[in-house]
Design a protein around this motif. Structure first.
Motif, PDB file in Angstrom:
ATOM      1  N   GLN A   1       0.841  -1.187   0.000  1.00 26.31           N
ATOM      2  CA  GLN A   1       0.000   0.000   0.000  1.00 26.31           C
ATOM      3  C   GLN A   1       0.879   1.241   0.000  1.00 26.31           C
ATOM      4  N   LEU A   2       0.545   2.205  -0.814  1.00 25.57           N
ATOM      5  CA  LEU A   2       1.215   3.503  -0.827  1.00 25.57           C
ATOM      6  C   LEU A   2       0.292   4.497  -0.130  1.00 25.57           C
ATOM      7  N   VAL A   3       0.749   5.032   1.014  1.00 24.76           N
ATOM      8  CA  VAL A   3      -0.092   5.882   1.858  1.00 24.76           C
ATOM      9  C   VAL A   3       0.486   7.284   1.918  1.00 24.76           C
ATOM     10  N   ASP A   4      -0.376   8.295   1.775  1.00 30.31           N
ATOM     11  CA  ASP A   4       0.013   9.691   1.959  1.00 30.31           C
ATOM     12  C   ASP A   4       0.129   9.948   3.460  1.00 30.31           C
ATOM     13  N   PRO A   5       1.360  10.179   3.993  1.00 26.73           N
ATOM     14  CA  PRO A   5       1.525  10.321   5.441  1.00 26.73           C
ATOM     15  C   PRO A   5       0.854  11.558   6.019  1.00 26.73           C
ATOM     16  N   SER A   6       0.681  12.591   5.212  1.00 25.37           N
ATOM     17  CA  SER A   6       0.073  13.822   5.723  1.00 25.37           C
ATOM     18  C   SER A   6      -1.435  13.713   5.872  1.00 25.37           C
TER      19      SER A   6
ATOM     20  N   LYS B   1      -3.009   5.828  -1.576  1.00 26.88           N
ATOM     21  CA  LYS B   1      -2.890   6.319  -2.951  1.00 26.88           C
ATOM     22  C   LYS B   1      -2.768   5.190  -3.963  1.00 26.88           C
ATOM     23  N   GLY B   2      -2.367   4.022  -3.505  1.00 32.06           N
ATOM     24  CA  GLY B   2      -2.241   2.889  -4.411  1.00 32.06           C
ATOM     25  C   GLY B   2      -2.021   1.617  -3.626  1.00 32.06           C
ATOM     26  N   GLU B   3      -2.427   0.505  -4.183  1.00 32.47           N
ATOM     27  CA  GLU B   3      -2.217  -0.781  -3.525  1.00 32.47           C
ATOM     28  C   GLU B   3      -2.141  -1.891  -4.557  1.00 32.47           C
ATOM     29  N   ALA B   4      -1.440  -2.948  -4.176  1.00 33.22           N
ATOM     30  CA  ALA B   4      -1.283  -4.089  -5.065  1.00 33.22           C
ATOM     31  C   ALA B   4      -0.918  -5.312  -4.244  1.00 33.22           C
ATOM     32  N   VAL B   5      -1.253  -6.477  -4.758  1.00 35.08           N
ATOM     33  CA  VAL B   5      -0.851  -7.749  -4.156  1.00 35.08           C
ATOM     34  C   VAL B   5      -0.063  -8.514  -5.210  1.00 35.08           C
ATOM     35  N   VAL B   6       1.187  -8.847  -4.874  1.00 42.44           N
ATOM     36  CA  VAL B   6       2.040  -9.612  -5.783  1.00 42.44           C
ATOM     37  C   VAL B   6       2.008 -11.069  -5.333  1.00 42.44           C
TER      38      VAL B   6
END
Length: 215
Positions: free
Chosen positions: A13-18, A23-28
């Motif tokens: 998961q890509l999270v905006d810390p502020s 902002k985005g997520e994926a499962v590999v």
């Protein structure tokens, strides 16, 4: 980063810390052949206060006995495969992983082995077993020391590895009597430098941090 499905997949998961927004997520899927047991990350480049492209490195440890190194360089793209794969535990489940981009080293640990790798090419730099005398008590009697089943592991920028060890005191018939948890210090060459017994009842730590000056 987290274990994706209990069978070796990696969830990102890509999270905006502020704002706390995802902002985005994926499962590999099938990153490893068994569940991911431990994850450690370290900033690189401008994210670490140095030159070059900023980002983060991550190391994953798995119950299949392997480790993988990942590089995250952009907020717009998530990697779908590891940069390097590393082995050295003979199939034994990895308990903990750690890395230090400052000294270009990462490590993985299982019950009977600690492996040190180069971040640059994944080559194994050193491999060593648990200390033979973690308690430093010559009249202790029969005992067995292993690396403890905990995700706590730390690499200092000064070139030291801090591990958690478990010494099991044994009765005459070999049955376990008591467990003693220690923090143990190694050099990157695998030389045992000393240990600290933790208070009874405290249990094994789940996380170890080094201060910026390496202590």
């Amino acid at each position: 980063l987290s274990d994706g499905d209990g069978r070796g997949a990696l969830s990102m998961q890509l999270v905006d810390p502020s704002k706390g927004n995802v902002k985005g997520e994926a499962v590999v899927p099938s990153v490893h052949s068994s569940r991911i047991t431990s994850i450690a990350m370290d900033p690189i480049g401008t994210a670490a206060g140095h030159g070059g492209v900023g980002g983060e490195l991550a190391i994953l440890g798995s119950a299949d006995g392997g480790a993988s190194l990942w590089r995250f360089m952009s907020s717009h793209f998530l990697p779908l495969r590891p940069r390097i794969r590393m082995r050295g535990h003979g199939g034994s489940s990895i308990y903990a992983v750690a890395l230090s981009s400052a000294i270009n080293i990462c490590a993985s640990i299982s019950m009977e082995r600690c492996c040190i790798f180069s971040i640059g090419n994944g080559a194994m730099v050193r491999s060593f077993p648990p200390p033979s005398d973690s308690l430093q008590m010559p009249n202790l009697g029969r005992s067995k020391t292993t690396f403890c089943d905990t995700p706590a592991l730390c690499i200092s920028v000064q070139g030291f590895v801090v591990t958690v060890c478990k010494t099991t005191l044994l009765m005459q018939d070999g049955s376990p009597l008591n467990d003693i948890i220690t923090l143990h210090l190694f050099s990157l060459e695998g030389v045992s430098l000393g240990s600290k017994v933790l208070e009874p009842g405290r249990g094994a730590p789940n996380k170890i941090f080094c201060t910026p000056d390496g202590t």
